[in-house]
Design a protein around this motif. Structure first.
Motif, PDB file in Angstrom:
ATOM      1  N   ILE A  63     109.663  26.539 101.387  1.00 61.69           N
ATOM      2  CA  ILE A  63     108.950  26.301 102.644  1.00 61.69           C
ATOM      3  C   ILE A  63     109.990  26.130 103.734  1.00 61.69           C
ATOM      4  O   ILE A  63     110.866  25.263 103.638  1.00 61.69           O
ATOM      5  CB  ILE A  63     108.070  25.028 102.548  1.00 61.69           C
ATOM      6  CG1 ILE A  63     106.995  25.206 101.493  1.00 61.69           C
ATOM      7  CG2 ILE A  63     107.493  24.649 103.901  1.00 61.69           C
ATOM      8  CD1 ILE A  63     106.043  26.349 101.743  1.00 61.69           C
ATOM      9  N   ILE A  64     109.912  26.962 104.766  1.00 62.90           N
ATOM     10  CA  ILE A  64     110.808  26.856 105.917  1.00 62.90           C
ATOM     11  C   ILE A  64     109.937  26.980 107.151  1.00 62.90           C
ATOM     12  O   ILE A  64     109.460  28.069 107.477  1.00 62.90           O
ATOM     13  CB  ILE A  64     111.896  27.950 105.897  1.00 62.90           C
ATOM     14  CG1 ILE A  64     112.725  27.854 104.614  1.00 62.90           C
ATOM     15  CG2 ILE A  64     112.778  27.834 107.141  1.00 62.90           C
ATOM     16  CD1 ILE A  64     113.708  28.989 104.423  1.00 62.90           C
ATOM     17  N   LEU A  65     109.691  25.859 107.786  1.00 63.03           N
ATOM     18  CA  LEU A  65     108.853  25.829 108.984  1.00 63.03           C
ATOM     19  C   LEU A  65     109.699  25.434 110.187  1.00 63.03           C
ATOM     20  O   LEU A  65     110.310  24.357 110.192  1.00 63.03           O
ATOM     21  CB  LEU A  65     107.704  24.830 108.807  1.00 63.03           C
ATOM     22  CG  LEU A  65     106.744  25.108 107.662  1.00 63.03           C
ATOM     23  CD1 LEU A  65     105.745  23.974 107.528  1.00 63.03           C
ATOM     24  CD2 LEU A  65     106.029  26.429 107.870  1.00 63.03           C
ATOM     25  N   HIS A  66     109.726  26.291 111.187  1.00 59.80           N
ATOM     26  CA  HIS A  66     110.437  25.989 112.430  1.00 59.80           C
ATOM     27  C   HIS A  66     109.484  25.213 113.340  1.00 59.80           C
ATOM     28  O   HIS A  66     108.399  25.707 113.660  1.00 59.80           O
ATOM     29  CB  HIS A  66     110.882  27.267 113.121  1.00 59.80           C
ATOM     30  CG  HIS A  66     111.881  28.033 112.322  1.00 59.80           C
ATOM     31  ND1 HIS A  66     112.328  29.268 112.674  1.00 59.80           N
ATOM     32  CD2 HIS A  66     112.544  27.734 111.181  1.00 59.80           C
ATOM     33  CE1 HIS A  66     113.211  29.703 111.797  1.00 59.80           C
ATOM     34  NE2 HIS A  66     113.349  28.781 110.879  1.00 59.80           N
ATOM     35  N   LEU A  67     109.908  24.032 113.727  1.00 57.66           N
ATOM     36  CA  LEU A  67     109.101  23.174 114.589  1.00 57.66           C
ATOM     37  C   LEU A  67     109.777  23.076 115.945  1.00 57.66           C
ATOM     38  O   LEU A  67     110.732  22.315 116.118  1.00 57.66           O
ATOM     39  CB  LEU A  67     108.957  21.783 113.960  1.00 57.66           C
ATOM     40  CG  LEU A  67     108.476  21.761 112.501  1.00 57.66           C
ATOM     41  CD1 LEU A  67     108.562  20.355 111.938  1.00 57.66           C
ATOM     42  CD2 LEU A  67     107.075  22.310 112.400  1.00 57.66           C
ATOM     43  N   PRO A  68     109.332  23.856 116.923  1.00 62.11           N
ATOM     44  CA  PRO A  68     109.977  23.831 118.228  1.00 62.11           C
ATOM     45  C   PRO A  68     109.832  22.453 118.868  1.00 62.11           C
ATOM     46  O   PRO A  68     108.814  21.773 118.700  1.00 62.11           O
ATOM     47  CB  PRO A  68     109.244  24.887 119.038  1.00 62.11           C
ATOM     48  CG  PRO A  68     108.199  25.463 118.168  1.00 62.11           C
ATOM     49  CD  PRO A  68     108.210  24.770 116.850  1.00 62.11           C
ATOM     50  N   VAL A  69     110.843  22.072 119.589  1.00 57.01           N
ATOM     51  CA  VAL A  69     110.867  20.782 120.266  1.00 57.01           C
ATOM     52  C   VAL A  69     110.582  21.027 121.741  1.00 57.01           C
ATOM     53  O   VAL A  69     111.286  21.800 122.394  1.00 57.01           O
ATOM     54  CB  VAL A  69     112.239  20.101 120.072  1.00 57.01           C
ATOM     55  CG1 VAL A  69     112.331  18.822 120.861  1.00 57.01           C
ATOM     56  CG2 VAL A  69     112.503  19.870 118.590  1.00 57.01           C
ATOM     57  N   SER A  70     109.561  20.385 122.273  1.00 63.23           N
ATOM     58  CA  SER A  70     109.209  20.601 123.677  1.00 63.23           C
ATOM     59  C   SER A  70     110.068  19.773 124.622  1.00 63.23           C
ATOM     60  O   SER A  70     110.181  20.082 125.795  1.00 63.23           O
ATOM     61  CB  SER A  70     107.731  20.289 123.910  1.00 63.23           C
ATOM     62  OG  SER A  70     107.479  18.927 123.655  1.00 63.23           O
ATOM     63  N   GLY A  71     110.687  18.736 124.110  1.00 64.96           N
ATOM     64  CA  GLY A  71     111.554  17.910 124.936  1.00 64.96           C
ATOM     65  C   GLY A  71     112.427  17.050 124.046  1.00 64.96           C
ATOM     66  O   GLY A  71     112.100  16.809 122.887  1.00 64.96           O
ATOM     67  N   ALA A  72     113.546  16.625 124.573  1.00 65.89           N
ATOM     68  CA  ALA A  72     114.453  15.769 123.816  1.00 65.89           C
ATOM     69  C   ALA A  72     115.261  14.925 124.781  1.00 65.89           C
ATOM     70  O   ALA A  72     115.514  15.339 125.926  1.00 65.89           O
ATOM     71  CB  ALA A  72     115.387  16.613 122.948  1.00 65.89           C
ATOM     72  N   ASP A  73     115.678  13.778 124.311  1.00 64.98           N
ATOM     73  CA  ASP A  73     116.602  12.969 125.088  1.00 64.98           C
ATOM     74  C   ASP A  73     117.843  13.818 125.357  1.00 64.98           C
ATOM     75  O   ASP A  73     118.348  14.486 124.449  1.00 64.98           O
ATOM     76  CB  ASP A  73     116.965  11.716 124.281  1.00 64.98           C
ATOM     77  CG  ASP A  73     118.021  10.899 124.970  1.00 64.98           C
ATOM     78  OD1 ASP A  73     117.674  10.157 125.905  1.00 64.98           O
ATOM     79  OD2 ASP A  73     119.209  11.026 124.582  1.00 64.98           O
TER      80      ASP A  73
END
Length: 107
Positions: free
Chosen positions: A83-93
């Motif tokens: 299982i390889i799921l890319h979880l995009p990050v909408s914002g980060a510190d």
């Protein structure tokens, strides 16, 4: 500015996850790999319902490394179909994003 990327995957046990995680960090494809033991899974596989113990791994990387990271993870992974799921990050510190950028990619 390039966004961070989280990648979700699972492994059969913590030592395997930690070994592969360390290889990915050393290769600068991930800045960090969090290994979370104790997960119990129920899943469909080849027409049957399976149950098993696994560990979760969350990889911290960046979007431009998604394909290279997935390819290396698949090459090293013990599962036939990891299982390889890319979880995009909408914002980060900003400091977190800068750390991820600094620890991944070319030296």
């Amino acid at each position: 500015m390039e966004r961070p990327l989280l990648v979700y995957t699972t492994f059969p046990d913590a030592p395997t996850a930690l070994d592969i995680g360390e290889a990915l960090v050393r290769a600068r494809l991930a800045a960090c790999v969090n290994v979370i033991p104790g997960m119990q899974s129920v899943y469909a596989w080849k027409g049957t319902i399976e149950r098993g113990a696994e560990v979760v791994a969350i990889l911290k990387s960046r979007e431009s490394l998604a394909d290279a990271l997935a390819a290396e993870l698949k090459r090293r992974h013990p599962y036939e179909t990891p299982i390889i799921l890319h979880l995009p990050v909408s914002g980060a510190d900003p400091d977190t994003a800068a750390w991820i950028r600094a620890e991944t990619g070319p030296v």
